[in-house]
Motif scaffolding. Structure first.
Motif, PDB file in Angstrom:
ATOM      1  N   GLY A 171       0.836  -1.211   0.000  1.00  0.00           N
ATOM      2  CA  GLY A 171       0.000   0.000   0.000  1.00  0.00           C
ATOM      3  C   GLY A 171       0.865   1.253   0.000  1.00  0.00           C
ATOM      4  N   ALA A 172       1.901   1.242   0.867  1.00  0.00           N
ATOM      5  CA  ALA A 172       2.788   2.417   0.982  1.00  0.00           C
ATOM      6  C   ALA A 172       3.560   2.626  -0.318  1.00  0.00           C
ATOM      7  CB  ALA A 172       3.753   2.215   2.147  1.00  0.00           C
ATOM      8  N   LEU A 173       4.019   1.511  -0.903  1.00  0.00           N
ATOM      9  CA  LEU A 173       4.780   1.603  -2.164  1.00  0.00           C
ATOM     10  C   LEU A 173       3.893   2.181  -3.280  1.00  0.00           C
ATOM     11  CD1 LEU A 173       7.512   0.899  -3.480  1.00  0.00           C
ATOM     12  CD2 LEU A 173       6.534  -1.304  -4.095  1.00  0.00           C
ATOM     13  N   GLN A 174       2.647   1.681  -3.281  1.00  0.00           N
ATOM     14  CA  GLN A 174       1.683   2.148  -4.285  1.00  0.00           C
ATOM     15  C   GLN A 174       1.433   3.657  -4.133  1.00  0.00           C
ATOM     16  OE1 GLN A 174      -1.745  -0.359  -4.004  1.00  0.00           O
ATOM     17  NE2 GLN A 174      -2.600   0.381  -5.927  1.00  0.00           N
ATOM     18  N   HIS A 175       1.243   4.087  -2.863  1.00  0.00           N
ATOM     19  CA  HIS A 175       1.006   5.510  -2.590  1.00  0.00           C
ATOM     20  C   HIS A 175       2.192   6.349  -3.055  1.00  0.00           C
ATOM     21  CE1 HIS A 175      -2.056   4.636   0.853  1.00  0.00           C
ATOM     22  NE2 HIS A 175      -2.579   4.486  -0.357  1.00  0.00           N
ATOM     23  N   THR A 176       3.399   5.881  -2.732  1.00  0.00           N
ATOM     24  CA  THR A 176       4.604   6.643  -3.113  1.00  0.00           C
ATOM     25  C   THR A 176       4.712   6.745  -4.626  1.00  0.00           C
ATOM     26  OG1 THR A 176       5.707   5.842  -1.137  1.00  0.00           O
ATOM     27  CG2 THR A 176       7.119   6.738  -2.850  1.00  0.00           C
ATOM     28  N   ALA A 203       9.730  14.534   5.466  1.00  0.00           N
ATOM     29  CA  ALA A 203       9.202  15.648   6.263  1.00  0.00           C
ATOM     30  C   ALA A 203       7.784  16.061   5.851  1.00  0.00           C
ATOM     31  CB  ALA A 203      10.147  16.837   6.171  1.00  0.00           C
ATOM     32  N   PHE A 204       7.585  16.377   4.585  1.00  0.00           N
ATOM     33  CA  PHE A 204       6.261  16.807   4.113  1.00  0.00           C
ATOM     34  C   PHE A 204       5.231  15.692   4.297  1.00  0.00           C
ATOM     35  CE2 PHE A 204       8.183  20.224   1.275  1.00  0.00           C
ATOM     36  CZ  PHE A 204       7.576  21.262   1.960  1.00  0.00           C
ATOM     37  N   ALA A 205       5.634  14.465   3.924  1.00  0.00           N
ATOM     38  CA  ALA A 205       4.688  13.339   4.009  1.00  0.00           C
ATOM     39  C   ALA A 205       4.215  13.150   5.441  1.00  0.00           C
ATOM     40  CB  ALA A 205       5.359  12.080   3.491  1.00  0.00           C
ATOM     41  N   ASN A 206       5.146  13.225   6.381  1.00  0.00           N
ATOM     42  CA  ASN A 206       4.800  12.994   7.779  1.00  0.00           C
ATOM     43  C   ASN A 206       3.937  14.115   8.344  1.00  0.00           C
ATOM     44  OD1 ASN A 206       4.966  11.549  10.199  1.00  0.00           O
ATOM     45  ND2 ASN A 206       6.562  12.935  10.947  1.00  0.00           N
ATOM     46  N   LEU A 207       4.297  15.371   8.018  1.00  0.00           N
ATOM     47  CA  LEU A 207       3.587  16.501   8.603  1.00  0.00           C
ATOM     48  C   LEU A 207       2.243  16.782   7.923  1.00  0.00           C
ATOM     49  CD1 LEU A 207       6.681  18.826   8.994  1.00  0.00           C
ATOM     50  CD2 LEU A 207       5.291  17.941  10.879  1.00  0.00           C
ATOM     51  N   GLU A 224      -0.267   6.642   3.791  1.00  0.00           N
ATOM     52  CA  GLU A 224       1.072   6.179   4.167  1.00  0.00           C
ATOM     53  C   GLU A 224       1.983   6.002   2.945  1.00  0.00           C
ATOM     54  OE1 GLU A 224       2.361   3.250   7.661  1.00  0.00           O
ATOM     55  OE2 GLU A 224       1.570   2.192   5.912  1.00  0.00           O
ATOM     56  N   THR A 225       3.132   6.680   2.999  1.00  0.00           N
ATOM     57  CA  THR A 225       4.129   6.504   1.926  1.00  0.00           C
ATOM     58  C   THR A 225       5.216   5.556   2.440  1.00  0.00           C
ATOM     59  OG1 THR A 225       5.513   8.327   2.643  1.00  0.00           O
ATOM     60  CG2 THR A 225       3.744   8.857   1.091  1.00  0.00           C
ATOM     61  N   ILE A 226       6.134   5.199   1.555  1.00  0.00           N
ATOM     62  CA  ILE A 226       7.169   4.226   1.918  1.00  0.00           C
ATOM     63  C   ILE A 226       8.049   4.748   3.059  1.00  0.00           C
ATOM     64  CG2 ILE A 226       9.018   4.882   0.278  1.00  0.00           C
ATOM     65  CD1 ILE A 226       7.861   1.323   0.583  1.00  0.00           C
ATOM     66  N   GLN A 227       8.286   6.056   3.100  1.00  0.00           N
ATOM     67  CA  GLN A 227       9.119   6.619   4.164  1.00  0.00           C
ATOM     68  C   GLN A 227       8.396   6.609   5.507  1.00  0.00           C
ATOM     69  OE1 GLN A 227      12.298   7.306   4.073  1.00  0.00           O
ATOM     70  NE2 GLN A 227      12.427   6.807   1.896  1.00  0.00           N
ATOM     71  N   ILE A 228       7.086   6.835   5.482  1.00  0.00           N
ATOM     72  CA  ILE A 228       6.307   6.798   6.721  1.00  0.00           C
ATOM     73  C   ILE A 228       6.294   5.354   7.240  1.00  0.00           C
ATOM     74  CG2 ILE A 228       4.004   7.183   7.750  1.00  0.00           C
ATOM     75  CD1 ILE A 228       4.869   9.816   6.801  1.00  0.00           C
ATOM     76  N   TYR A 229       6.125   4.435   6.312  1.00  0.00           N
ATOM     77  CA  TYR A 229       6.115   3.003   6.667  1.00  0.00           C
ATOM     78  C   TYR A 229       7.469   2.611   7.268  1.00  0.00           C
ATOM     79  CZ  TYR A 229       6.018  -2.056   5.851  1.00  0.00           C
ATOM     80  OH  TYR A 229       6.097  -3.422   6.003  1.00  0.00           O
ATOM     81  N   ALA A 287       9.661   4.600   8.757  1.00  0.00           N
ATOM     82  CA  ALA A 287       9.819   5.217  10.077  1.00  0.00           C
ATOM     83  C   ALA A 287       9.063   4.429  11.128  1.00  0.00           C
ATOM     84  CB  ALA A 287       9.305   6.657  10.024  1.00  0.00           C
ATOM     85  N   ASP A 288       7.903   3.934  10.745  1.00  0.00           N
ATOM     86  CA  ASP A 288       7.092   3.142  11.672  1.00  0.00           C
ATOM     87  C   ASP A 288       7.794   1.835  12.051  1.00  0.00           C
ATOM     88  OD1 ASP A 288       4.635   2.690  13.089  1.00  0.00           O
ATOM     89  OD2 ASP A 288       4.234   1.122  11.585  1.00  0.00           O
ATOM     90  N   LYS A 289       8.405   1.214  11.048  1.00  0.00           N
ATOM     91  CA  LYS A 289       9.048  -0.086  11.272  1.00  0.00           C
ATOM     92  C   LYS A 289      10.385   0.032  12.005  1.00  0.00           C
ATOM     93  CE  LYS A 289       5.971  -2.711   9.471  1.00  0.00           C
ATOM     94  NZ  LYS A 289       5.233  -3.645  10.337  1.00  0.00           N
ATOM     95  N   LEU A 290      10.949   1.253  12.037  1.00  0.00           N
ATOM     96  CA  LEU A 290      12.233   1.464  12.710  1.00  0.00           C
ATOM     97  C   LEU A 290      12.172   1.026  14.172  1.00  0.00           C
ATOM     98  CD1 LEU A 290      13.734   4.891  11.559  1.00  0.00           C
ATOM     99  CD2 LEU A 290      14.938   2.719  11.718  1.00  0.00           C
ATOM    100  N   ASN A 291      10.974   1.200  14.767  1.00  0.00           N
ATOM    101  CA  ASN A 291      10.816   0.868  16.190  1.00  0.00           C
ATOM    102  C   ASN A 291      10.647  -0.633  16.421  1.00  0.00           C
ATOM    103  OD1 ASN A 291      10.879   3.614  16.780  1.00  0.00           O
ATOM    104  ND2 ASN A 291       8.705   3.791  16.259  1.00  0.00           N
TER     105      ASN A 291
END
Lengths: 291, 337
Positions: free
Chosen positions: A60-65, A206-210, A217-222, A224-228
């Motif tokens: 989904g995130a890849l598709q959005h990006t 930055a823009f995607a998150n804010l 959800e974009t690939i970068q947001i995904y 960042a989420d998985k980093l934890n």
């Protein structure tokens, strides 16, 4: 001479090592099983990739990006190409203004830009905060410098003004001159601008998150989420996303330069992508001419 | 009946006049040259004829038709640019055929092939511009303009980017083709030698005005003012007052006097006189000698003026720097400005 060559090789080698080591380490970590007390992993596994490719959220995130990149870069080319062409060729006195506008994104930090955009687009006639459309607008501005510089430099390299003059004197309309003479000669410049923009937008956070966060959800947001959750999994995401960029870039370059029988002046220097067959035809030069 | 008429054309940029009331006429098949220094307006005039620049006032007629305000594509003029402006994405054949394709002309292949033969580029049809030498690119540009059979051919310093030997060859080629096709041609250059070699008529321009026009011989032998005299032939230009003092005679009157370097005779200071009735003798000192192959150029310092003297280079007949000499000025070669 020999020492100088060796010195250059060492410098280039060090640079390659500096650039490749983090990527190689990430790749290694993405396929590592147990890796606690040793220099290299004790065991290897593909489970992080399997886990990633079984995650619907990743697709989904890849598709959005990809959607955002496609729409933004497409809009960028469709709007900026004619604009830059018209201003460069017909209204050169306004070029300074266009350059200033195109460079503005460098002067505004994303966080400041995002806060401003949220304020303006939260309500009023165009309440698009939280939707992908606000990201399309913000990304369009973000890639403006790349689009402007790449296209303008290509137009100057091929001396577009004179090519248009020559074509018009030969009976072409302004549009025909652009379509048949200018455009084919600046494709490589447009391509470079496009690829730079794609690479930039792929890694934009930055823009995607804010502006939209988890709502689109974009690939970068995904990521960042998985980093934890797991370092191994985030390494697998990073390697996958690098592979996708490499694949897209390689395919576009291959398709473009395969079609291009002869390099344009601007692409001549990048002979790494194109090798000319030796020219063996009979020379009909005048006395004193070299061919 | 004139074929090209430029009538009172004026053009300016940012309150600065670039062309000031330019008027000229050309006959059909004539080879005319606009000659002048950089920035004198010659290229602007050419671009105005092509329609690439708008004029502020005045009119341009070709073959009786007013073309002042019509687009470049409708003017039926061909142009060769200084930097060739060949289309890098097209090979030689396609570059030459471009205009015909735009016009949807018939027999494109035959016409292009004929033109390729005319400019001696057979065998290069499939080559791309970057695979050609400067001279070959220039011939493609010429063929591309000529294939359209324009009423007027405009050449904007087309040979200036080439080295001397190729330039000389292309000058001859260009003139041969122009005569063969009998095409009215306007050529722009800042090189007076090139203008003399190629033209039927020269228009000397300075600061946006035509200061003199005429055949190469007329321009060279009868300059109308100091600018033309100095620009066209390295004339020695002296004020009449200085000249009177030098020759101890007031036989000639006027503001200034111009003398060509090659009409001056140089002899040793103690070598007698050349027919005093026809010449004035002036004593001087050789300050500098330079050789341009077949010509020796002396710079002779006299009391109140320096003279350039050109003599053919004969073996054993050369004055060294510092030699005391006498120069003889033929009376009939003095031009009063």
């Amino acid at each position: 001479m020999k020492t100088s060559l060796s010195f250059h090789k060492v410098i280039v080698g060090l640079l390659v090592i500096y650039l490749v080591i983090p990527l190689a380490a990430t790749l290694l970590f993405s396929v590592a099983g147990k890796w606690d007390h040793t220099i290299l992993p004790e065991s290897f596994t593909m489970k992080w990739y399997i886990e990633l490719f079984h995650d619907e959220r990743f697709y989904g995130a890849l598709q959005h990006t990809l959607f955002l990149i496609f729409v933004t870069v497409g809009l960028g080319v469709v709007i900026m190409l004619p604009t830059i062409f018209i201003i460069t060729v017909y209204f050169s006195k306004w070029e300074g203004w266009l350059q200033t506008v195109a460079m503005l994104p460098y002067g505004i930090p994303p966080i400041v830009g995002a806060v401003g955009l949220i304020k303006v687009y939260s309500n009023g006639p165009l309440p698009i905060t939280g939707t992908p459309w606000i990201l399309v607008g913000a990304y369009f501005i973000t890639i403006l410098p790349f689009m402007y510089q790449g296209i303008r430099n290509s137009l100057r390299t091929v001396n577009a003004v004179q090519l248009v003059d020559a074509a018009e004197l030969l009976g072409a309309t302004k549009f025909q001159a652009f379509r048949t003479v200018v455009f084919p000669n600046i494709i490589s410049g447009i391509l470079v601008s496009t690829l730079l923009s794609v690479a930039l937008l792929f890694s934009e956070f930055a823009f995607a998150n804010l502006l939209v966060g988890g709502r689109f959800e974009t690939i970068q947001i995904y990521l960042a989420d998985k980093l934890n959750s797991s370092g191994h999994l985030t390494s697998a995401i990073v390697i996958t996303y690098y592979s996708i960029i490499l694949l897209v870039t390689g395919t576009v370059l291959k398709l473009t330069f395969k079609k291009d029988k002869v390099p344009s002046p601007s692409s001549k220097k990048r002979s790494v992508f194109f090798i000319n067959k030796p020219f063996r035809q009979k020379n009909t030069a005048l006395e004193g001419e070299n061919s | 009946m004139s074929y090209v008429t430029i009538d009172q054309v004026t053009k300016g940029y940012h309150h600065q006049v670039v062309l000031e009331n330019i008027s000229l006429t050309l006959k059909k098949g004539e080879f005319a040259t606009l000659l002048g220094q950089s920035g004198c307006g010659k290229s602007t005039l050419l671009r105005s004829i092509a329609g690439l620049e708008d004029v502020d006032s005045g009119s341009i007629f070709i073959d009786g038709k007013d073309i002042t305000h019509i687009s470049p594509r409708q003017r039926e003029v061909g142009m060769v640019f200084q930097s060739y402006a060949l289309f890098p994405n097209m090979n030689v054949f396609d570059n030459i055929a471009y205009g015909l394709k735009m016009k949807k002309a018939k027999n494109i292949k035959t016409r292009v092939t004929k033109m390729i033969e005319l400019v001696d580029l057979v065998g290069k049809e499939q080559s791309y511009p970057h695979q050609l030498s400067g001279g070959q690119q220039q011939r493609v540009a010429l063929a591309r303009a000529l294939v359209m059979e324009p009423k007027v051919l405009l050449l904007d310093e087309p040979l200036s980017a080439l080295d001397a030997k190729i330039r000389k060859n292309l000058q001859k080629e260009l003139r041969r083709i122009q005569k063969e096709l009998e095409i009215t041609t306007i050529f722009v250059t800042h090189d007076q030698e090139e203008a003399m070699t190629m033209s039927d008529r020269i228009f000397v321009m300075n600061k946006g005005k035509i200061v003199q026009s005429g055949s190469p011989v007329e321009i060279y032998t009868s300059p109308v003012n100091t600018f033309v005299a100095k620009f066209i032939g390295n004339y020695n230009v002296l004020s009449m007052e200085v000249f009177h003092k030098l020759v101890h005679s007031t036989e000639l009157n006027g503001k200034e006097i111009a003398i060509r370097p090659e009409v001056l005779q140089i002899v040793s200071a103690n070598e007698g006189h050349l027919g005093l009735h026809d010449n004035w003798g002036i004593k001087g000192l050789v300050k500098d000698v330079s050789m341009t192959g077949n010509v020796l150029r002396y710079e002779v310092e006299t009391e109140g003026a320096a003279f350039l003297v050109d003599n053919l280079h004969h073996k054993g007949k050369m004055f060294e720097q510092g030699a005391q000499v006498q120069i003889f000025v033929p009376k009939k070669e003095c031009i009063i400005l």
